[in-house]
Motif scaffolding. Structure first.
Motif, PDB file in Angstrom:
ATOM      1  N   VAL A 123       0.852  -1.202   0.000  1.00  0.00           N
ATOM      2  CA  VAL A 123       0.000   0.000   0.000  1.00  0.00           C
ATOM      3  C   VAL A 123       0.890   1.256   0.000  1.00  0.00           C
ATOM      4  N   ILE A 124       1.938   1.234   0.819  1.00  0.00           N
ATOM      5  CA  ILE A 124       2.828   2.406   0.881  1.00  0.00           C
ATOM      6  C   ILE A 124       3.449   2.649  -0.498  1.00  0.00           C
ATOM      7  N   PHE A 125       3.915   1.574  -1.128  1.00  0.00           N
ATOM      8  CA  PHE A 125       4.540   1.690  -2.446  1.00  0.00           C
ATOM      9  C   PHE A 125       3.544   2.263  -3.464  1.00  0.00           C
ATOM     10  N   PHE A 126       2.318   1.725  -3.433  1.00  0.00           N
ATOM     11  CA  PHE A 126       1.278   2.215  -4.351  1.00  0.00           C
ATOM     12  C   PHE A 126       1.035   3.719  -4.131  1.00  0.00           C
ATOM     13  N   LEU A 127       1.003   4.138  -2.856  1.00  0.00           N
ATOM     14  CA  LEU A 127       0.749   5.561  -2.561  1.00  0.00           C
ATOM     15  C   LEU A 127       1.937   6.447  -2.957  1.00  0.00           C
ATOM     16  N   GLN A 128       3.115   5.863  -3.002  1.00  0.00           N
ATOM     17  CA  GLN A 128       4.288   6.616  -3.487  1.00  0.00           C
ATOM     18  C   GLN A 128       4.235   6.783  -5.001  1.00  0.00           C
ATOM     19  N   ARG A 129       3.504   5.873  -5.678  1.00  0.00           N
ATOM     20  CA  ARG A 129       3.452   5.886  -7.141  1.00  0.00           C
ATOM     21  C   ARG A 129       2.350   6.785  -7.700  1.00  0.00           C
ATOM     22  N   ARG A 130       1.487   7.345  -6.844  1.00  0.00           N
ATOM     23  CA  ARG A 130       0.406   8.210  -7.345  1.00  0.00           C
ATOM     24  C   ARG A 130       1.013   9.520  -7.858  1.00  0.00           C
ATOM     25  N   SER A 131       0.221  10.224  -8.619  1.00  0.00           N
ATOM     26  CA  SER A 131       0.723  11.484  -9.146  1.00  0.00           C
ATOM     27  C   SER A 131      -0.277  12.616  -8.843  1.00  0.00           C
ATOM     28  N   PRO A 132       0.051  13.560  -7.977  1.00  0.00           N
ATOM     29  CA  PRO A 132       1.273  13.624  -7.177  1.00  0.00           C
ATOM     30  C   PRO A 132       1.266  12.546  -6.089  1.00  0.00           C
ATOM     31  N   PRO A 133       2.433  12.157  -5.583  1.00  0.00           N
ATOM     32  CA  PRO A 133       2.487  11.062  -4.602  1.00  0.00           C
ATOM     33  C   PRO A 133       1.738  11.410  -3.320  1.00  0.00           C
ATOM     34  N   VAL A 134       1.104  10.393  -2.727  1.00  0.00           N
ATOM     35  CA  VAL A 134       0.473  10.605  -1.417  1.00  0.00           C
ATOM     36  C   VAL A 134       1.557  10.511  -0.341  1.00  0.00           C
ATOM     37  N   LEU A 135       2.539   9.625  -0.570  1.00  0.00           N
ATOM     38  CA  LEU A 135       3.603   9.433   0.425  1.00  0.00           C
ATOM     39  C   LEU A 135       4.984   9.623  -0.199  1.00  0.00           C
ATOM     40  N   PRO A 136       5.919  10.156   0.592  1.00  0.00           N
ATOM     41  CA  PRO A 136       7.292  10.318   0.077  1.00  0.00           C
ATOM     42  C   PRO A 136       8.066   8.992   0.154  1.00  0.00           C
ATOM     43  N   THR A 137       9.157   8.921  -0.572  1.00  0.00           N
ATOM     44  CA  THR A 137       9.988   7.710  -0.529  1.00  0.00           C
ATOM     45  C   THR A 137      10.833   7.714   0.740  1.00  0.00           C
ATOM     46  N   LEU A 138      11.359   6.545   1.072  1.00  0.00           N
ATOM     47  CA  LEU A 138      12.222   6.456   2.254  1.00  0.00           C
ATOM     48  C   LEU A 138      13.525   7.233   2.014  1.00  0.00           C
ATOM     49  N   ASP A 139      14.006   7.216   0.779  1.00  0.00           N
ATOM     50  CA  ASP A 139      15.231   7.975   0.478  1.00  0.00           C
ATOM     51  C   ASP A 139      15.012   9.466   0.735  1.00  0.00           C
ATOM     52  N   TYR A 140      13.807   9.957   0.399  1.00  0.00           N
ATOM     53  CA  TYR A 140      13.509  11.368   0.650  1.00  0.00           C
ATOM     54  C   TYR A 140      13.481  11.629   2.165  1.00  0.00           C
ATOM     55  N   LEU A 141      12.868  10.712   2.934  1.00  0.00           N
ATOM     56  CA  LEU A 141      12.813  10.887   4.395  1.00  0.00           C
ATOM     57  C   LEU A 141      14.228  10.885   4.991  1.00  0.00           C
ATOM     58  N   LYS A 142      15.129  10.176   4.299  1.00  0.00           N
ATOM     59  CA  LYS A 142      16.530  10.138   4.752  1.00  0.00           C
ATOM     60  C   LYS A 142      17.198  11.501   4.520  1.00  0.00           C
ATOM     61  N   THR A 143      16.860  12.132   3.393  1.00  0.00           N
ATOM     62  CA  THR A 143      17.482  13.440   3.111  1.00  0.00           C
ATOM     63  C   THR A 143      17.032  14.500   4.133  1.00  0.00           C
ATOM     64  N   LEU A 144      15.863  14.309   4.739  1.00  0.00           N
ATOM     65  CA  LEU A 144      15.358  15.290   5.715  1.00  0.00           C
ATOM     66  C   LEU A 144      15.931  15.069   7.119  1.00  0.00           C
ATOM     67  N   ALA A 145      16.625  13.946   7.318  1.00  0.00           N
ATOM     68  CA  ALA A 145      17.082  13.580   8.668  1.00  0.00           C
ATOM     69  C   ALA A 145      18.094  14.578   9.225  1.00  0.00           C
ATOM     70  N   GLY A 146      18.001  14.832  10.522  1.00  0.00           N
ATOM     71  CA  GLY A 146      18.980  15.679  11.201  1.00  0.00           C
ATOM     72  C   GLY A 146      20.071  14.791  11.803  1.00  0.00           C
ATOM     73  N   THR A 147      21.046  15.426  12.458  1.00  0.00           N
ATOM     74  CA  THR A 147      22.156  14.618  13.009  1.00  0.00           C
ATOM     75  C   THR A 147      21.653  13.661  14.085  1.00  0.00           C
ATOM     76  N   GLU A 148      20.624  14.110  14.843  1.00  0.00           N
ATOM     77  CA  GLU A 148      20.129  13.249  15.930  1.00  0.00           C
ATOM     78  C   GLU A 148      19.384  12.015  15.383  1.00  0.00           C
ATOM     79  N   ASP A 149      19.046  12.047  14.085  1.00  0.00           N
ATOM     80  CA  ASP A 149      18.302  10.923  13.494  1.00  0.00           C
ATOM     81  C   ASP A 149      19.220   9.840  12.947  1.00  0.00           C
ATOM     82  N   LYS A 150      20.501  10.129  12.913  1.00  0.00           N
ATOM     83  CA  LYS A 150      21.442   9.171  12.312  1.00  0.00           C
ATOM     84  C   LYS A 150      21.350   7.835  13.063  1.00  0.00           C
ATOM     85  N   CYS A 151      21.193   6.768  12.319  1.00  0.00           N
ATOM     86  CA  CYS A 151      20.992   5.473  12.963  1.00  0.00           C
ATOM     87  C   CYS A 151      21.553   4.342  12.092  1.00  0.00           C
ATOM     88  N   ILE A 152      22.570   3.689  12.620  1.00  0.00           N
ATOM     89  CA  ILE A 152      23.141   2.530  11.915  1.00  0.00           C
ATOM     90  C   ILE A 152      22.952   1.332  12.841  1.00  0.00           C
TER      91      ILE A 152
END
Ligand code: GTP
Ligand code: MG
Length: 582
Positions: free
Chosen positions: A385-414
């Protein structure tokens, strides 16, 4: 945070308040200052309507904040098995000798139980100090100072008492669901109604966190600094009432606490027992915990040690809460997946409504099962469902890579070498510009996956686009963090074909809906045709009835219009009147 009751949870699941169903949990407040306002706020939030795309984005708590508050709340809470004829008022008065009570509720699971949340943690110790271990006639008790109590009446009186109102912990029956869905006004309304009826309630969430906290007390006998954390659908906002309770034993805090204590020229380490691998260490820890739960854990029954699975676990029933529990260890990546799903669920209110409907649809059509096998799992369906919502135009949900670009230093997690970094503050994610209705999204979901090239493409929420499948498994859904893994590896070709066939059939049924909406409100329509097991016959019947080739259907339609024109006459006011000719 103040000691009690403040902002228990901003994104509380909506309480079950379906159409025509008035359900009010019993949350009486005694003398805990500041809790009335918090409770009123909670009520307001929990009775709010869920409209397409209108998730309240004013301020939403981070996943970690919610979990921390819930955990702290659970530590001030006790579980009490009660006799049926208890007087609620006297019971609360008795308990409040140990300190003010923040809230409480009753529920049924193998008898009547009360959940009582004190304002202060010390009240729990005070109650424990005033409690004794029973000595029964023939049986012997294994003493355990827990937060799970029995209350007995010293002098049971025969006088009438107001009946105890119990909070519901089960999903609605098929009959109730049929009623709710048939009376909805639109398909969008049906999806939102289903969400409200199935989602985990505030009380159920409390019970889940309390159960983890009680298991933590048992595990603490061996690992005093451990934490037992819930993960999966109990906390990711996609859980249905009645879903299992996934939890893991987190021993990380022990390591970290002691690492901080080392200073100066010396490095102090604990003497430990070494075993050949991480997996063997996990198996040994779980084996001991399994024994412990089996032999000493109050209310834990049917303990099974499933230690040779890919992810070793101990499965048991926690009778007093009614949950089927899966306890594992070192599952930090799964906790991160739960956080990610929580963020996706909170970004747009259509997400949860759609996921719940797809999960219910898959269950009703036997595409998912509680028994492990070649079936699609709820986790995989959510990813789809998440993938399908990422594929809509315009997307309903952002990609995980995009959420990664928004991360701050405190969000870094390995974790274990895997990059699990993404933004945790969901207030900083821009809302979607997509305004499609739930009805359209549901139809399009079935269309999309009814025609997806599963033979060559893989589903990948990290990039939000189809990719070539790296192997030959029928269904490939990339694990978002351990990217070399396929979360749907278990699904075989025949289960995938069944999914595709049912998706196509469901898309077709929804397309017919506008033409064929029944006049009687008790006849299943719309979503009811898809999510009710008993309605599957109506769906097939409807399909058979309509199984006329398109060309034939158009011909019939034209003919009926033509005959309408000849048989109906136009009256003087210009309105069509139907001919009375037989
Ligand atoms: P329900 O229990 O069916 O309501 O959903 P759930 O999301 O809790 O699924 P489940 O109990 O099967 O699994 C619990 C959690 O484990 C999921 O939410 C995921 O985070 C994780 N998980 C489940 N299956 C897989 C898998 O195949 N691969 C990985 N990496 N994680 C999984
Ligand atoms: Mg689960």
């Amino acid at each position: 945070m103040a000691a009690c009751g403040v902002g228990l949870l901003v994104r509380v699941p909506l309480c079950a308040q379906g159409r025509g169903q008035v359900y009010r949990p019993i949350c009486r407040l005694l003398s805990c200052p500041g809790t009335v306002a918090a409770d009123l706020k909670r009520e307001e939030q929990s009775s709010g309507n869920v409209e397409a795309g209108s998730a309240d984005r004013s301020h939403q708590k981070r996943f970690s904040e919610v979990q921390k508050e819930r955990r702290e709340q659970a530590q001030r809470t006790v579980l009490i098995s009660c006799p049926n004829k208890i007087s609620e008022k006297k019971f609360l008065k008795y308990l409040s000798q140990h300190g003010p009570i923040n809230n409480h509720f009753f529920y049924e699971s193998y008898g009547l139980h009360a959940i009582v949340e004190f304002c202060r943690k010390e009240s729990v110790s005070s109650l424990q100090d005033a409690t004794y271990t029973p000595s029964t006639g023939k049986e012997a008790a294994i003493p355990f100072r827990s937060r799970f109590f029995n209350v007995k009446l010293k002098n049971p009186s025969t006088s009438e008492k107001p009946p105890i109102q119990c909070s519901n912990q089960s999903p609605p029956s098929s009959r109730k669901l049929l009623e709710l869905l048939c009376y909805a006004e639109s398909i969008d309304d049906q999806l939102n109604t289903l969400l409200k009826a199935f989602q985990i309630t505030e009380e159920n969430a409390k019970l889940r966190h309390l159960t983890c906290s009680l298991i933590e007390d048992i595990a603490a006998a061996y690992f005093p600094y451990c934490t037992v954390r819930p993960f999966g659908s109990s906390v990711n906002s996609f859980g249905k009432l009645g879903c299992d309770l996934d939890m893991f034993l987190d021993l990380d805090e022990t390591g970290r606490l002691h690492a901080q204590k080392t200073s100066g020229n010396f490095l102090m380490e604990f003497q430990v027992k070494n075993v050949p691998s991480e997996r063997i260490a996990t198996q040994k820890i779980l084996s001991v915990l399994g024994e412990c739960l089996d032999h000493l854990g109050p209310g834990c029954v049917g303990v099974q040690k499933i230690l040779n699975a890919r992810c070793p676990l101990v499965r048991f029933s926690h009778q007093a809460s009614g949950f089927q529990c899966d306890l594992s260890t070192n599952n930090r990546i799964a906790l991160k997946s739960s956080e990610l799903l929580y963020i996706y669920g909170a970004l747009d209110s259509r997400v949860r409504a759609l996921v719940f409907s797809i999960r219910c649809w898959a269950r009703a059509r036997s595409l998912t099962s509680s028994i492990p096998g070649a079936w699609i799992t709820n986790f995989s369906l959510t990813m789809m469902v998440i993938f399908f919502l990422q594929r809509r135009s315009p997307p309903v949900l952002p990609t995980l890579d995009y959420l990664k670009t928004l991360a701050g230093t405190e969000d870094k997690c390995i974790i274990e070498g895997h990059n699990c970094t993404f933004i945790s503050d969901l207030n900083r994610i821009k809302p979607s510009g997509n305004t499609e209705t739930l009805e359209l999204l549901l139809k399009e979901f079935f269309e999309y996956f009814g025609n997806f090239a599963f033979n060559k493409n893989s589903i990948n929420i990290r990039q939000g686009r189809e990719q070539n499948k790296p192997d030959s498994s029928p269904l490939h859904i990339q694990n978002p963090f351990e990217t070399s893994l396929n979360i749907s590896k278990n699904v075989n070709q025949s289960q995938l074909e069944k999914f595709v066939e049912l998706a196509r059939e469901s898309a077709w049924v929804l397309q017919q809906e506008d033409q064929d909406r029944p006049s009687s409100s008790y006849q299943p329509w719309g979503l009811a045709l898809l999510v009710l097991p008993s309605a599957s016959n109506s769906m097939s019947l409807a399909k058979k009835k309509r199984k006329v080739p398109p060309r034939e259907r158009i011909k019939n339609l034209l003919e009926s219009i033509r005959s309408d024109n000849t048989e109906d006459s136009i009256n003087t006011s210009g309105k069509r009147t139907i001919s009375t000719r037989a």
